[in-house]
Design an enzyme around this catalytic site. Structure first.
Site, PDB file in Angstrom:
ATOM      1  N   ARG A 115       0.868  -1.181   0.000  1.00  0.00           N
ATOM      2  CA  ARG A 115       0.000   0.000   0.000  1.00  0.00           C
ATOM      3  C   ARG A 115       0.903   1.229   0.000  1.00  0.00           C
ATOM      4  NH1 ARG A 115      -2.331  -3.428   4.077  1.00  0.00           N
ATOM      5  NH2 ARG A 115      -4.417  -4.191   3.496  1.00  0.00           N
TER       6      ARG A 115
ATOM      7  N   LYS B  77      -2.257  -1.584   7.947  1.00  0.00           N
ATOM      8  CA  LYS B  77      -3.701  -1.443   8.111  1.00  0.00           C
ATOM      9  C   LYS B  77      -4.228  -2.480   9.096  1.00  0.00           C
ATOM     10  CE  LYS B  77      -7.937  -1.051   5.355  1.00  0.00           C
ATOM     11  NZ  LYS B  77      -8.493  -1.119   3.981  1.00  0.00           N
TER      12      LYS B  77
ATOM     13  N   HIS C 145      -2.494   2.089  -6.286  1.00  0.00           N
ATOM     14  CA  HIS C 145      -3.116   0.838  -5.847  1.00  0.00           C
ATOM     15  C   HIS C 145      -3.253  -0.154  -7.004  1.00  0.00           C
ATOM     16  CE1 HIS C 145      -4.581  -0.629  -2.031  1.00  0.00           C
ATOM     17  NE2 HIS C 145      -5.559  -1.281  -2.637  1.00  0.00           N
TER      18      HIS C 145
ATOM     19  N   ARG D 291      -0.497  -2.640  -6.784  1.00  0.00           N
ATOM     20  CA  ARG D 291      -0.764  -3.677  -5.782  1.00  0.00           C
ATOM     21  C   ARG D 291      -1.745  -4.711  -6.328  1.00  0.00           C
ATOM     22  NH1 ARG D 291      -1.328  -4.817  -0.046  1.00  0.00           N
ATOM     23  NH2 ARG D 291      -3.497  -5.157   0.562  1.00  0.00           N
TER      24      ARG D 291
ATOM     25  N   HIS E  18      -4.557  -9.163   3.951  1.00  0.00           N
ATOM     26  CA  HIS E  18      -6.017  -9.133   4.003  1.00  0.00           C
ATOM     27  C   HIS E  18      -6.516  -9.901   5.220  1.00  0.00           C
ATOM     28  CE1 HIS E  18      -6.519  -8.347  -0.605  1.00  0.00           C
ATOM     29  NE2 HIS E  18      -6.276  -7.252   0.076  1.00  0.00           N
TER      30      HIS E  18
ATOM     31  N   TYR F 108      -9.562 -11.213  -6.936  1.00  0.00           N
ATOM     32  CA  TYR F 108      -8.566 -11.345  -8.001  1.00  0.00           C
ATOM     33  C   TYR F 108      -8.816 -12.563  -8.883  1.00  0.00           C
ATOM     34  CZ  TYR F 108      -6.250  -7.777  -5.261  1.00  0.00           C
ATOM     35  OH  TYR F 108      -5.987  -6.619  -4.579  1.00  0.00           O
TER      36      TYR F 108
END
Length: 356
Positions: free
Chosen positions: A212, A237, A302, A305, A328, A337
């Protein structure tokens, strides 16, 4: 009747325009500190929420000069203090700086909308009106609407402790957008477009490790473990740490960069020694690279990523590993994805091919 803000003798006042009418003047004088100005040839009242509220009660039909049919009053001390309390409370709970800023901004915009209501008078209906008249009217995103509700939940539950029933607020229907992905050749064009090794290293590291923006900018030299070929990402995050593999090519690139720039505190620093590289400057670097690569897509940081995750999946990496590499919390986030991998889609045969 019409009302608008004026400055009279250095002070803000609310000017009231109407054809001469004795009964209107009598009613208007019920508002404390109502005055007649000879120089401006008009009646005017204090520029306060109390006077404004009384004006609307006495003259419901009065017209105002803006779309919201009201005069925007300055924030009360109660509004300002409550936003500051929210900021301090979130700092105490160790929320990230970006989350604190976002939540306080959301609450400030919402309070501007409901101004001059008292904090304990604000209701669910005000939030519904805010969503309809501000968020939807201005075509703001689902995620912004959700963020406003999250910030309101925190603000009214923890700071105001009002009867505002946050639980009854309806959240917007969830969007299911596909991630934006670049091809490997497009990524290569972007990364090779710049001659500055610092700029190339930053963009390359984002793609090579699926970082990120904030994760890249918060890196220090000590986060790179060249012997074990690992990159340590701290306090990301959700307050999570994680490690990702880093290739020999990236390590060699970083060594050349380090020898040339010799950063003191952060791995990538701004013009001043020890100063963290800014988000705006990083975005400008990408914008320039995309322009030089002659790519017309609206590429963001992003996207690199997203492309990293998709290319890993296309090369056969297990989805569970990709989830860990990206940091995640839920596997459902990573599963998006699977919908954009070229190899999986190309294996699907259209029934049209069997028609003739």
């Amino acid at each position: 009747m019409k009302a608008e803000k004026i400055i009279h003798k250095g002070e803000p006042r609310i000017k009231i325009d109407f054809p001469y009418n004795k009964s209107i003047i009598i009613k208007l004088r019920q508002i404390p500190d109502t005055k007649w100005s000879k120089t401006k040839n008009t009646w005017h009242i204090p520029y306060t929420k109390e006077a404004f509220k009384q004006l609307k009660e006495l003259f419901p039909e009065i017209e105002f000069p803006n779309k919201k049919n009201e005069i925007k009053l300055p924030f009360s001390i109660a509004y300002l203090n409550s936003i500051k309390k929210l900021e301090l409370w979130m700092q105490h709970k160790r929320y990230s700086v970006s989350t604190i800023t976002s939540y306080c901004d959301c609450i400030k915009i919402f309070l501007k909308f409901v101004n001059p209501k008292q904090l304990n008078e604000i209701s669910n209906e005000d939030m519904v009106n805010f969503v309809n008249d501000y968020i939807i009217t201005n075509k703001l995103s689902y995620s912004y609407q959700n963020q406003v509700i999250n910030s309101a939940r925190l603000f009214f539950n923890e700071i105001i402790k009002s009867d505002f029933d946050i639980q009854k607020l309806d959240r917007p229907r969830r969007e299911h957008k596909l991630p934006n992905v670049l091809s490997k050749s497009e990524v290569a064009s972007i990364l090779s477009a710049l001659k500055n090794i610092k700029h190339t290293s930053m963009l390359s590291l984002i793609y090579a490790c699926g970082l990120r923006r904030s994760e890249l900018l918060n890196l220090k030299s000590s986060n790179v473990d060249s012997k074990r070929h690992l990159l340590l990402i701290l306090n990301s995050k959700g307050k999570k740490d994680r490690i990702v593999p880093i290739s020999d090519k990236i390590i060699e690139m970083l060594r050349n960069y380090y020898k040339l720039y010799k950063p003191k505190t952060w791995l990538f620093e701004g013009e001043k020694v020890g100063e963290q590289y800014s988000e705006q400057s990083l975005q400008s670097v990408l914008k320039l690279a995309v322009l030089k690569a002659k790519i017309t897509k609206p590429v963001t940081l992003h996207w690199l990523r997203h492309s990293y995750a998709t290319h890993l999946l296309e090369s056969g990496t297990d989805l569970r590993y990709i989830q860990e590499l990206l940091g995640h919390k839920s596997s459902k986030t990573t599963e998006i994805y699977t919908h954009v991998t070229e190899q999986s889609l190309q294996k699907i045969k259209s029934p049209f091919d069997d028609l003739f």
